[in-house]
Enzyme design. Structure first.
Site, PDB file in Angstrom:
ATOM      1  N   CYS A  66       2.213  12.368  -3.678  1.00  0.00           N
ATOM      2  CA  CYS A  66       3.316  11.654  -3.014  1.00  0.00           C
ATOM      3  C   CYS A  66       4.532  12.535  -2.775  1.00  0.00           C
ATOM      4  O   CYS A  66       5.081  12.546  -1.664  1.00  0.00           O
ATOM      5  CB  CYS A  66       3.691  10.399  -3.798  1.00  0.00           C
ATOM      6  SG  CYS A  66       4.322  10.676  -5.465  1.00  0.00           S
ATOM      7  N   HIS A 117       6.645   7.309  -8.398  1.00  0.00           N
ATOM      8  CA  HIS A 117       6.032   7.435  -7.084  1.00  0.00           C
ATOM      9  C   HIS A 117       7.147   7.424  -6.052  1.00  0.00           C
ATOM     10  O   HIS A 117       8.170   6.757  -6.240  1.00  0.00           O
ATOM     11  CB  HIS A 117       5.064   6.266  -6.844  1.00  0.00           C
ATOM     12  CG  HIS A 117       4.295   6.360  -5.572  1.00  0.00           C
ATOM     13  ND1 HIS A 117       3.288   7.277  -5.369  1.00  0.00           N
ATOM     14  CD2 HIS A 117       4.388   5.653  -4.421  1.00  0.00           C
ATOM     15  CE1 HIS A 117       2.792   7.120  -4.149  1.00  0.00           C
ATOM     16  NE2 HIS A 117       3.446   6.139  -3.558  1.00  0.00           N
ATOM     17  N   HIS A 129       3.645   6.770   2.549  1.00  0.00           N
ATOM     18  CA  HIS A 129       3.461   7.474   1.276  1.00  0.00           C
ATOM     19  C   HIS A 129       2.016   7.929   1.106  1.00  0.00           C
ATOM     20  O   HIS A 129       1.141   7.557   1.882  1.00  0.00           O
ATOM     21  CB  HIS A 129       3.872   6.571   0.100  1.00  0.00           C
ATOM     22  CG  HIS A 129       3.028   5.345  -0.054  1.00  0.00           C
ATOM     23  ND1 HIS A 129       2.314   5.071  -1.189  1.00  0.00           N
ATOM     24  CD2 HIS A 129       2.784   4.307   0.787  1.00  0.00           C
ATOM     25  CE1 HIS A 129       1.673   3.917  -1.049  1.00  0.00           C
ATOM     26  NE2 HIS A 129       1.948   3.438   0.145  1.00  0.00           N
TER      27      HIS A 129
END
Length: 156
Positions: A66, A117, A129
């Protein structure tokens, strides 16, 4: 002749009665144009990377994580250098409330006790993402999982 003069005067006064655009109107127009341009670049990045699998530490189409995807996207699309890790990315720019998000803002999530994240806000509660389960994708902040895990947002 008098009627012509009245018509001329009426036209002149009505033209002067409209309010001139203010600097804030011009700023809103520029912000909107910037948001549209940013979203366009992010959607193009999604088209090129959609489905690329998640790989911790990866930064290629063979696999990407990510924070690597966020770093690569900002460099490739906007010429902006961001740190490599989520921990460092959460420190850049300034904080922005969830209700004030604009395309290009970073959205962060606490997905585990010490796991974080990051994604890039697109607008309309959507973010781009690299998901651990489905690779590069677009998700909704309103999804029950992401809604529960939302942590903070930053504007680089």
């Amino acid at each position: 002749m008098r009627l012509l003069f009245v018509l001329f005067l009426t036209a002149l006064l009505s033209a002067c009665s409209s309010a001139p655009s203010t600097p804030s109107d011009a700023g809103k127009t520029a912000d909107l144009a910037s948001a549209v341009a940013t979203k366009t670049q992010l959607i193009q990045m999604h088209r090129e990377w959609k489905g690329v699998p998640y790989r911790l530490g990866g930064k290629s189409k063979a696999g990407i994580d990510c924070s690597g995807f966020v770093q690569l996207t900002f460099d490739d699309r906007f010429g902006v250098q961001l740190p490599r890790t989520t921990a460092k990315q959460k420190e850049i720019g300034h904080s922005v409330s969830k209700s004030q998000l604009r395309p290009g803002d970073l959205v962060f999530f606490k997905t585990g006790w010490s796991t974080r994240h990051v994604g890039i806000y697109l607008g309309d509660s959507q973010f781009l993402h690299a998901s651990t389960s489905q690779g590069v994708m677009i998700s909704s902040l309103n999804n029950s999982y992401w809604k529960q895990k939302y942590w903070l947002s930053r504007r680089p």
